[in-house]
Scaffold this motif. Structure first.
Motif, PDB file in Angstrom:
ATOM      1  N   GLY A 140     -37.165  21.031 -65.491  1.00  0.00           N
ATOM      2  CA  GLY A 140     -38.314  20.650 -66.303  1.00  0.00           C
ATOM      3  C   GLY A 140     -38.357  21.424 -67.599  1.00  0.00           C
ATOM      4  N   ARG A 141     -39.579  21.797 -67.998  1.00  0.00           N
ATOM      5  CA  ARG A 141     -39.759  22.536 -69.256  1.00  0.00           C
ATOM      6  C   ARG A 141     -40.379  23.909 -69.013  1.00  0.00           C
ATOM      7  N   ASP A 142     -41.158  24.006 -67.917  1.00  0.00           N
ATOM      8  CA  ASP A 142     -41.950  25.222 -67.691  1.00  0.00           C
ATOM      9  C   ASP A 142     -41.733  25.759 -66.271  1.00  0.00           C
ATOM     10  N   ILE A 143     -40.622  25.416 -65.660  1.00  0.00           N
ATOM     11  CA  ILE A 143     -40.421  25.833 -64.257  1.00  0.00           C
ATOM     12  C   ILE A 143     -40.284  27.354 -64.179  1.00  0.00           C
ATOM     13  N   LYS A 163     -38.591  14.733 -82.453  1.00  0.00           N
ATOM     14  CA  LYS A 163     -40.055  14.600 -82.345  1.00  0.00           C
ATOM     15  C   LYS A 163     -40.530  15.123 -80.989  1.00  0.00           C
ATOM     16  N   ARG A 164     -39.779  14.779 -79.951  1.00  0.00           N
ATOM     17  CA  ARG A 164     -40.176  15.238 -78.608  1.00  0.00           C
ATOM     18  C   ARG A 164     -40.039  16.756 -78.494  1.00  0.00           C
ATOM     19  N   ASP A 165     -38.956  17.311 -79.066  1.00  0.00           N
ATOM     20  CA  ASP A 165     -38.769  18.771 -79.067  1.00  0.00           C
ATOM     21  C   ASP A 165     -39.994  19.439 -79.675  1.00  0.00           C
ATOM     22  N   VAL A 185     -53.506  16.904 -66.032  1.00  0.00           N
ATOM     23  CA  VAL A 185     -52.236  16.387 -65.496  1.00  0.00           C
ATOM     24  C   VAL A 185     -51.315  17.554 -65.119  1.00  0.00           C
ATOM     25  N   ARG A 186     -51.208  18.533 -66.003  1.00  0.00           N
ATOM     26  CA  ARG A 186     -50.309  19.683 -65.738  1.00  0.00           C
ATOM     27  C   ARG A 186     -50.745  20.426 -64.473  1.00  0.00           C
ATOM     28  N   ASP A 187     -52.044  20.619 -64.360  1.00  0.00           N
ATOM     29  CA  ASP A 187     -52.587  21.345 -63.210  1.00  0.00           C
ATOM     30  C   ASP A 187     -52.268  20.634 -61.892  1.00  0.00           C
ATOM     31  N   MET A 230     -41.839  13.109 -62.785  1.00  0.00           N
ATOM     32  CA  MET A 230     -43.225  13.119 -62.284  1.00  0.00           C
ATOM     33  C   MET A 230     -44.211  12.902 -63.451  1.00  0.00           C
ATOM     34  N   PHE A 231     -43.973  13.609 -64.579  1.00  0.00           N
ATOM     35  CA  PHE A 231     -44.836  13.399 -65.750  1.00  0.00           C
ATOM     36  C   PHE A 231     -44.684  11.968 -66.276  1.00  0.00           C
ATOM     37  N   ARG A 232     -43.458  11.466 -66.266  1.00  0.00           N
ATOM     38  CA  ARG A 232     -43.218  10.099 -66.728  1.00  0.00           C
ATOM     39  C   ARG A 232     -43.989   9.088 -65.869  1.00  0.00           C
ATOM     40  N   SER A 233     -44.056   9.367 -64.565  1.00  0.00           N
ATOM     41  CA  SER A 233     -44.747   8.443 -63.656  1.00  0.00           C
ATOM     42  C   SER A 233     -46.245   8.408 -63.945  1.00  0.00           C
ATOM     43  N   GLN A 288     -43.060  18.229 -80.136  1.00  0.00           N
ATOM     44  CA  GLN A 288     -44.279  18.078 -79.324  1.00  0.00           C
ATOM     45  C   GLN A 288     -44.234  19.009 -78.120  1.00  0.00           C
ATOM     46  N   ASP A 289     -43.084  19.075 -77.458  1.00  0.00           N
ATOM     47  CA  ASP A 289     -42.969  19.885 -76.234  1.00  0.00           C
ATOM     48  C   ASP A 289     -43.086  21.384 -76.538  1.00  0.00           C
ATOM     49  N   ALA A 290     -42.543  21.796 -77.701  1.00  0.00           N
ATOM     50  CA  ALA A 290     -42.534  23.228 -78.017  1.00  0.00           C
ATOM     51  C   ALA A 290     -43.854  23.703 -78.617  1.00  0.00           C
ATOM     52  N   ASN A 291     -44.606  22.772 -79.200  1.00  0.00           N
ATOM     53  CA  ASN A 291     -45.817  23.199 -79.915  1.00  0.00           C
ATOM     54  C   ASN A 291     -47.117  22.888 -79.201  1.00  0.00           C
ATOM     55  N   ARG A 292     -47.043  22.357 -77.988  1.00  0.00           N
ATOM     56  CA  ARG A 292     -48.299  22.027 -77.315  1.00  0.00           C
ATOM     57  C   ARG A 292     -48.981  23.318 -76.835  1.00  0.00           C
ATOM     58  N   LYS A 293     -50.277  23.178 -76.592  1.00  0.00           N
ATOM     59  CA  LYS A 293     -51.089  24.347 -76.256  1.00  0.00           C
ATOM     60  C   LYS A 293     -50.721  24.907 -74.871  1.00  0.00           C
ATOM     61  N   ASP A 323     -37.061  16.465 -59.969  1.00  0.00           N
ATOM     62  CA  ASP A 323     -37.054  16.134 -61.388  1.00  0.00           C
ATOM     63  C   ASP A 323     -38.508  16.068 -61.858  1.00  0.00           C
ATOM     64  N   THR A 324     -38.998  17.181 -62.410  1.00  0.00           N
ATOM     65  CA  THR A 324     -40.430  17.225 -62.740  1.00  0.00           C
ATOM     66  C   THR A 324     -40.757  16.330 -63.943  1.00  0.00           C
ATOM     67  N   GLY A 325     -39.751  16.103 -64.811  1.00  0.00           N
ATOM     68  CA  GLY A 325     -39.966  15.183 -65.937  1.00  0.00           C
ATOM     69  C   GLY A 325     -40.298  13.787 -65.427  1.00  0.00           C
ATOM     70  N   LEU A 334     -44.927   8.494 -74.769  1.00  0.00           N
ATOM     71  CA  LEU A 334     -46.235   8.622 -74.117  1.00  0.00           C
ATOM     72  C   LEU A 334     -46.252   9.823 -73.159  1.00  0.00           C
ATOM     73  N   THR A 335     -45.142  10.044 -72.472  1.00  0.00           N
ATOM     74  CA  THR A 335     -45.058  11.159 -71.519  1.00  0.00           C
ATOM     75  C   THR A 335     -45.218  12.487 -72.237  1.00  0.00           C
ATOM     76  N   SER A 336     -44.560  12.586 -73.391  1.00  0.00           N
ATOM     77  CA  SER A 336     -44.640  13.831 -74.144  1.00  0.00           C
ATOM     78  C   SER A 336     -46.105  14.128 -74.482  1.00  0.00           C
ATOM     79  N   ALA A 337     -46.874  13.089 -74.827  1.00  0.00           N
ATOM     80  CA  ALA A 337     -48.292  13.287 -75.160  1.00  0.00           C
ATOM     81  C   ALA A 337     -49.108  13.587 -73.902  1.00  0.00           C
ATOM     82  N   ILE A 338     -48.849  12.860 -72.833  1.00  0.00           N
ATOM     83  CA  ILE A 338     -49.657  13.030 -71.622  1.00  0.00           C
ATOM     84  C   ILE A 338     -49.359  14.370 -70.933  1.00  0.00           C
ATOM     85  N   SER A 339     -48.146  14.883 -71.153  1.00  0.00           N
ATOM     86  CA  SER A 339     -47.791  16.150 -70.506  1.00  0.00           C
ATOM     87  C   SER A 339     -48.481  17.328 -71.196  1.00  0.00           C
ATOM     88  N   ALA A 340     -49.157  17.073 -72.317  1.00  0.00           N
ATOM     89  CA  ALA A 340     -49.940  18.138 -72.965  1.00  0.00           C
ATOM     90  C   ALA A 340     -51.341  18.219 -72.365  1.00  0.00           C
TER      91      ALA A 340
HETATM   92  O1   DC Z   1     -37.145  15.850 -68.790  1.00  0.00           O
HETATM   93  P1   DC Z   1     -37.767  14.537 -69.279  1.00  0.00           P
HETATM   94  O2   DC Z   1     -37.201  14.073 -70.599  1.00  0.00           O
HETATM   95  O3   DC Z   1     -37.731  13.465 -68.257  1.00  0.00           O
HETATM   96  O4   DC Z   1     -39.322  14.891 -69.535  1.00  0.00           O
HETATM   97  C1   DC Z   1     -40.239  13.933 -69.981  1.00  0.00           C
HETATM   98  C2   DC Z   1     -41.411  14.615 -70.686  1.00  0.00           C
HETATM   99  O5   DC Z   1     -42.180  15.346 -69.736  1.00  0.00           O
HETATM  100  C3   DC Z   1     -41.030  15.570 -71.799  1.00  0.00           C
HETATM  101  O6   DC Z   1     -41.532  15.109 -73.030  1.00  0.00           O
HETATM  102  C4   DC Z   1     -41.677  16.881 -71.456  1.00  0.00           C
HETATM  103  C5   DC Z   1     -42.513  16.629 -70.251  1.00  0.00           C
HETATM  104  N1   DC Z   1     -42.294  17.623 -69.202  1.00  0.00           N
HETATM  105  C6   DC Z   1     -43.119  18.717 -69.170  1.00  0.00           C
HETATM  106  O7   DC Z   1     -43.982  18.850 -70.030  1.00  0.00           O
HETATM  107  N2   DC Z   1     -42.978  19.646 -68.184  1.00  0.00           N
HETATM  108  C7   DC Z   1     -42.036  19.507 -67.254  1.00  0.00           C
HETATM  109  N3   DC Z   1     -41.928  20.435 -66.294  1.00  0.00           N
HETATM  110  C8   DC Z   1     -41.160  18.403 -67.286  1.00  0.00           C
HETATM  111  C9   DC Z   1     -41.312  17.472 -68.292  1.00  0.00           C
END
Ligand code: DC
Length: 233
Positions: A135-138, A185-187, A114-116, A44-47, A189-194, A40-42, A104-110
């Protein structure tokens, strides 16, 4: 754990999609059925967000985030059918699911640092294959050559309703409308990040769970995975 999948099927399965589409529940059930490890990669970002929040680190403080990531250990543990995430020896499974940490996770995952870090961590965790990563980018970034990719989605109203039920069950004081707005809001942020924005991979199979039960979705995905692996069991 029910392992009905033949050994020919040691694949990497990618499941991406927006929040509230049922990815976590579906991925866990699917991994159980086919005897795969689920990542569950989400979570991991949440952590990372939880630890940064505790340490008072801002989402754009690359140096502090890099230090935090480098000193972090992440483990998934399964007990009695439930999956826990253990970070630096602490079970943070429920602490990472509050509305505050979600935003906060949505912001930090940009943040690219952290992504690297998590990209490498996720690739290492999947080195032996036989894994389902959600996840979002698997399918687009982490494993663009995954053996099979799914893009799991549902209407924003249905995703908000599901999240609302979860939060209500935990006794959180939120309304349905607030929850739908938070999902939107999360959609956004997640769809429009760089970096690594939420995007459907060209070769992903779209599964819409709006009017399906989670079990029906798992059935559907499981049969497509088995067909791909040429498995008749
Ligand atoms: O799937 P989730 O709701 O637990 O994800 C939490 C946040 O982490 C979500 O805002 C997007 C981000 N995320 C990401 O950027 N890339 C991933 N592979 C998984 C989650």
């Amino acid at each position: 754990m029910k392992s009905s999948f033949c050994s020919a099927g040691k694949m990497i399965v990618a499941i991406d999609g927006p929040s509230g589409a049922g990815k976590s529940t579906i991925t866990k059930k699917l991994a159980d059925r086919i005897g795969y490890i689920n990542i569950d990669t989400g979570a991991m970002f949440r952590s990372v967000a939880l630890l940064a929040n505790r340490a008072g680190i801002e989402c754009d403080d690359d140096k502090a985030l890099e230090k935090l990531c480098k000193s972090m250990s992440i483990k998934f543990e399964r007990t009695n059918g439930s999956c826990s995430i253990i970070v630096n020896g602490e079970d943070v499974s429920s602490k990472i699911r509050t509305p505050e940490i979600s935003i906060l996770t949505s912001a930090i995952s940009a943040n690219m640092v952290v992504r690297d870090f998590l990209l490498k961590y996720q690739r290492n965790m999947a080195v032996n294959k036989g894994v389902v990563l959600e996840g979002r980018d698997i399918g687009t970034v982490v494993f663009p050559d995954a053996d099979i990719k799914f893009y799991l989605t549902a209407s924003v109203e249905e995703r908000g309703r599901r999240r609302f039920m979860e939060l209500q069950a935990k006794g959180e004081d939120v309304t349905l409308n607030q929850t739908i707005e938070a999902v939107k809001k999360r959609d956004e942020q997640d769809a429009n990040r760089k970096y690594a924005p939420l995007r459907q991979a060209d070769d992903a199979i779209v599964v819409d769970s709006t009017s399906l039960t989670f079990d029906e979705v798992v059935d559907k995905i499981e049969s497509m995975i088995k067909e791909k692996a040429g498995c008749n069991c």
